[in-house]
Design an enzyme around this catalytic site. Structure first.
Site, PDB file in Angstrom:
ATOM      1  N   HIS A 181       0.842  -1.196   0.000  1.00 50.77           N
ATOM      2  CA  HIS A 181       0.000   0.000   0.000  1.00 50.77           C
ATOM      3  C   HIS A 181       0.882   1.253   0.000  1.00 50.77           C
ATOM      4  O   HIS A 181       1.471   1.610   1.006  1.00 50.77           O
ATOM      5  CB  HIS A 181      -0.896  -0.006   1.230  1.00 50.77           C
ATOM      6  CG  HIS A 181      -2.073   0.923   1.138  1.00 50.77           C
ATOM      7  ND1 HIS A 181      -2.249   1.818   0.111  1.00 50.77           N
ATOM      8  CD2 HIS A 181      -3.151   1.089   1.952  1.00 50.77           C
ATOM      9  CE1 HIS A 181      -3.367   2.503   0.298  1.00 50.77           C
ATOM     10  NE2 HIS A 181      -3.939   2.073   1.409  1.00 50.77           N
ATOM     11  N   HIS A 184      -2.932   6.906  -0.799  1.00 46.41           N
ATOM     12  CA  HIS A 184      -3.932   7.481   0.115  1.00 46.41           C
ATOM     13  C   HIS A 184      -3.369   8.160   1.359  1.00 46.41           C
ATOM     14  O   HIS A 184      -4.029   8.239   2.390  1.00 46.41           O
ATOM     15  CB  HIS A 184      -4.948   6.401   0.504  1.00 46.41           C
ATOM     16  CG  HIS A 184      -5.653   5.832  -0.677  1.00 46.41           C
ATOM     17  ND1 HIS A 184      -6.266   4.603  -0.673  1.00 46.41           N
ATOM     18  CD2 HIS A 184      -5.819   6.317  -1.951  1.00 46.41           C
ATOM     19  CE1 HIS A 184      -6.785   4.359  -1.863  1.00 46.41           C
ATOM     20  NE2 HIS A 184      -6.521   5.385  -2.657  1.00 46.41           N
ATOM     21  N   TYR A 186      -0.820   7.311   3.306  1.00 44.07           N
ATOM     22  CA  TYR A 186      -0.234   6.495   4.356  1.00 44.07           C
ATOM     23  C   TYR A 186       1.287   6.502   4.214  1.00 44.07           C
ATOM     24  O   TYR A 186       1.837   7.254   3.413  1.00 44.07           O
ATOM     25  CB  TYR A 186      -0.860   5.102   4.325  1.00 44.07           C
ATOM     26  CG  TYR A 186      -2.369   5.159   4.537  1.00 44.07           C
ATOM     27  CD1 TYR A 186      -2.906   5.882   5.604  1.00 44.07           C
ATOM     28  CD2 TYR A 186      -3.251   4.564   3.652  1.00 44.07           C
ATOM     29  CE1 TYR A 186      -4.276   5.975   5.798  1.00 44.07           C
ATOM     30  CE2 TYR A 186      -4.628   4.651   3.837  1.00 44.07           C
ATOM     31  CZ  TYR A 186      -5.130   5.364   4.916  1.00 44.07           C
ATOM     32  OH  TYR A 186      -6.494   5.465   5.089  1.00 44.07           O
TER      33      TYR A 186
END
Length: 359
Positions: A181, A184, A186
């Site tokens: 990931h 977004h 993060y």
């Protein structure tokens, strides 16, 4: 044949169709105790329903590589063997239904330690199972978030190791595909963007330096993830800022670098790293970013962003804008979306024998 229902092979894994379920947090794990971060009956039912509904790939929501890497105290994690055992029940069932089980490995960075969205989503402290977030720089997400602790170089190395350990556990848990990931807002996205990364050492400043941490994570995961299994990377293709942010040009350049480091597919989203920005949301609004990566690099891509109709998904694939589509909100509303899309497009999906009367 419908493009949406053509099989798709990456390395030695064949996904039966290109209607995929993206990672969508459920905020439904225990916040403390021996089962902290482990999937529950809710998670089993949630993912099982989409597999029986025909989704070719089911990507389990953001699963933290450490307790501090969770978005909220109620997030899934894969930092211990108790969690691994709980995931096996899910991966086994997904595979039995013909869906490929995947997991998104994540660290929330400066957006960690927040409440569940339906409880307001505000940052929480120790009295509510919270903790101190970390980031590349001591720059908060917005005025309502705490100032994160700036990661030291030793801290960076520790997180890289946590991603590798999580990948080992994901393999033991039965996942066939791992996704890192990097989107977004993060931790990995925090490092990528000059909006959130103000470091002056080798992890900040130039494109090469800001992408260093992400590539170190990719290399560490790829080293332990089997050569015959694919590795995905999710990215926010733009911060939607007019200046001093991550851009679509950066994404195209970085996609080439990720491909060279063994990433097999780029999951292309946008936004999340800067608060208060205006995003022109509409049907397929993020697809052009995936299409550009596909057109300008050797990296396969999956498209996301208000893809809700079977014909819309088919057109994206038929036009060569993406190699697969990730259907989010619509799969929350309708777990059998893929099966219904196959009926509309003349494609085929596996239907459980128990549901044969629905064919």
């Amino acid at each position: 044949m419908s493009a949406l229902f053509e099989p798709y092979t990456l390395r030695d894994v064949t996904i039966p169709n290109r209607a995929w379920m993206p990672p969508m947090c459920q905020y439904s794990a225990a916040p403390d105790g021996p089962l902290t971060g482990a999937p529950t009956d809710w998670h089993f039912t949630h993912y099982a329903a989409r597999a029986t509904g025909g989704a070719g790939l089911v990507i389990v929501e953001a699963t933290a590589v450490s307790p501090e890497g969770r978005i909220s105290p109620y997030d899934l994690g894969i930092w211990n063997d108790t969690q691994v055992e709980a995931f096996r029940r899910i991966t086994r069932f997904l595979a039995e239904q013909g869906s490929v089980p995947a997991v998104q490995l994540a660290h929330a960075g400066r957006k960690a330690s927040t409440d569940r969205p339906w409880a307001g989503g505000a940052p929480v402290g120790p009295e509510a199972h919270g903790w101190q977030p970390v980031a590349p720089s001591a720059v908060p997400f917005d005025a309502d978030h705490p100032v994160p602790a700036e990661l030291t170089k030793d801290g960076i190395r520790e997180v890289v190791g946590q991603f590798a350990d999580a990948a080992r556990r994901a393999l033991a848990a039965g996942f066939e595909i791992a996704e890192i990931h990097g989107a977004h807002g993060y931790l990995i996205g925090n490092f990528l963007s000059p909006h959130s990364n103000h470091r002056t050492d080798e992890y900040g400043g130039s494109h090469e330096n800001r992408t260093r941490f992400a590539l170190e994570v990719v290399d560490a995961v790829r080293e332990v993830w089997p050569d015959d299994k694919p590795l995905f990377f999710r990215i926010s293709a733009t911060d939607w800022l007019e200046r001093d942010g991550w851009t679509a040009d950066d994404t195209v350049r970085f996609a080439r670098e990720l491909h060279a480091h063994g990433v097999d597919l780029l999951d292309v989203s946008t936004g999340g790293n800067a608060s208060g920005v205006r995003i022109p949301v509409g049907p397929g609004y993020q697809v052009p970013f995936a299409a550009r990566v596909k057109a300008e690099t050797p990296m396969p891509v999956a498209a996301v962003g208000l893809i809700t109709e079977a014909e819309q998904a088919e057109k994206i694939l038929a036009n060569g804008e993406a190699d697969a589509v990730l259907v989010g909100r619509e799969l929350l509303r309708n777990p059998s979306w893929a099966r219904q899309a196959a009926r509309a497009l003349g494609g085929e999906v596996r239907v459980p024998e128990q549901y044969h009367r629905s064919v």
